[in-house]
Design an enzyme around this catalytic site. Structure first.
Site, mmCIF file in Angstrom:
data_model
loop_
_atom_site.group_PDB
_atom_site.id
_atom_site.type_symbol
_atom_site.label_atom_id
_atom_site.label_comp_id
_atom_site.label_asym_id
_atom_site.label_seq_id
_atom_site.Cartn_x
_atom_site.Cartn_y
_atom_site.Cartn_z
ATOM 1 C CE LYS A 102 0.742 1.313 4.345
ATOM 2 N NZ LYS A 102 1.106 2.667 4.838
ATOM 3 C CB THR A 139 -1.391 5.023 3.109
ATOM 4 O OG1 THR A 139 -1.406 4.273 4.312
ATOM 5 C CG2 THR A 139 0.012 5.516 2.866
#
Length: 320
Positions: free
Chosen positions: A185, A242
């Protein structure tokens, strides 16, 4: 049971604070002796978490030889774990070592738990990962994370020892999935930052997140991860956080890249090294990861931002 947090960056300090608030004695180790002495005296990590006080049951030290603890939380950057354990691993023999970082080692291709297992064969490796910002944890804001350990009994013990009133831990034995979700990620977050920084828009970011998640699932399952792990906190949850906040160093790094601006070299950007390591893993595994590949190429200065965008937009049309 006493706990040692090895690494006094923002995340390590935040974990020490939240665990200590529950009454557990915590020793926080800082590499820099001057920094350790300053934190111990002022009861604050002014460098990383200004304005948040250290509870009195947090002891800050730079003397790792003096640390005795039942659980060690290893809060150093992924690319430094192997060197740290080569120097200090003997002191952690037989203990549970919980990695509190996200990434893939650029040299070995290992994730955190495999790196721990190679350096400390008698230790019990685990990883703590998921959607979180250090400042939120330190301030006592509600946060949920994944605790992954291959030993179910040890996972239960660690879950009980490390959970607090505001830090809720969900356990799994799928260390592969938890680690890869946290690592991959970060790469997608860099790509999302570039997308916004280059002025490509919110719709483009949504596309990058969605197709990036498909890449994360593709490689992770090929390497043995369980699909439900990637759909949980350590995968989709961390991706959502994120890729959408400038509090994320990886997203902010990508944002600066997309704008053609410099980025603070003092901030650790785990996704930069991870992109290169994962691009290599993907080639070896035969996994198609176009977003990861172009991020790695941009970081290695093999592609410009414009060339990277063109490369992705010119890919053959296909079924979703």
């Amino acid at each position: 049971m006493s706990i040692a947090v090895l690494g006094a960056g923002a995340f390590g300090t935040a974990l020490a604070i939240t665990i200590a608030r529950g009454g557990t004695p915590v020793t926080l180790w800082a590499r820099d002796a001057k920094h350790a002495a300053q934190m111990q005296a002022t009861r604050e990590n002014a460098r990383r978490l200004a304005g948040v006080s250290l509870p009195q049951n947090v002891t800050v030290t730079a003397e790792i030889a003096s640390i005795e603890a039942g659980i060690a939380l290893l809060a150093v950057p992924m690319q430094q774990i192997a060197a740290f354990l080569a120097e200090h691993g003997a002191r952690l023999a037989g203990k549970p070592i919980v990695a509190c970082c996200k990434g893939v080692d650029l040299q070995s291709g290992f994730g955190p738990t495999a790196t721990i297992a190679a350096a400390c064969p008698t230790a019990t490796p685990a990883v703590l990962t998921g959607p979180s910002f250090a400042i939120d944890i330190a301030r006592g804001l509600p946060t949920a994370l994944t605790l992954a350990c291959g030993n179910e009994a040890e996972a239960q013990r660690l879950q009980a020892a490390l959970s607090t009133d505001t830090l809720r831990l969900y356990r799994t034995t799928d260390t592969t999935g938890a680690e890869l979700g946290g690592a991959l990620k970060n790469v997608i977050a860099i790509a999302c930052g570039v997308t916004i920084g280059a002025g490509l828009g919110e719709s483009a970011r949504a596309a990058v997140m969605t197709r990036g998640f498909a890449e994360m699932q593709r490689l992770s399952q090929q390497l043995g991860a369980r699909p439900e792990t990637l759909a949980g906190l350590s995968g989709f949850g961390d991706l959502a956080l994120t890729c959408t906040s400038e509090k994320s160093r990886n997203f902010s790094f990508g944002l600066a890249l997309g704008r053609g601006e410099s980025f603070d070299a003092g901030k650790t950007v785990e996704g930069a090294a991870t992109a290169r390591a994962v691009a290599r893993l993907a080639r070896e595994a035969g996994a198609e990861m176009p977003i990861t590949s172009v991020v790695a190429a941009v970081l290695e200065q093999k592609l410009t931002i414009r060339e990277a965008v063109d490369a992705l937009l010119s890919r053959p049309l296909k079924e979703e």
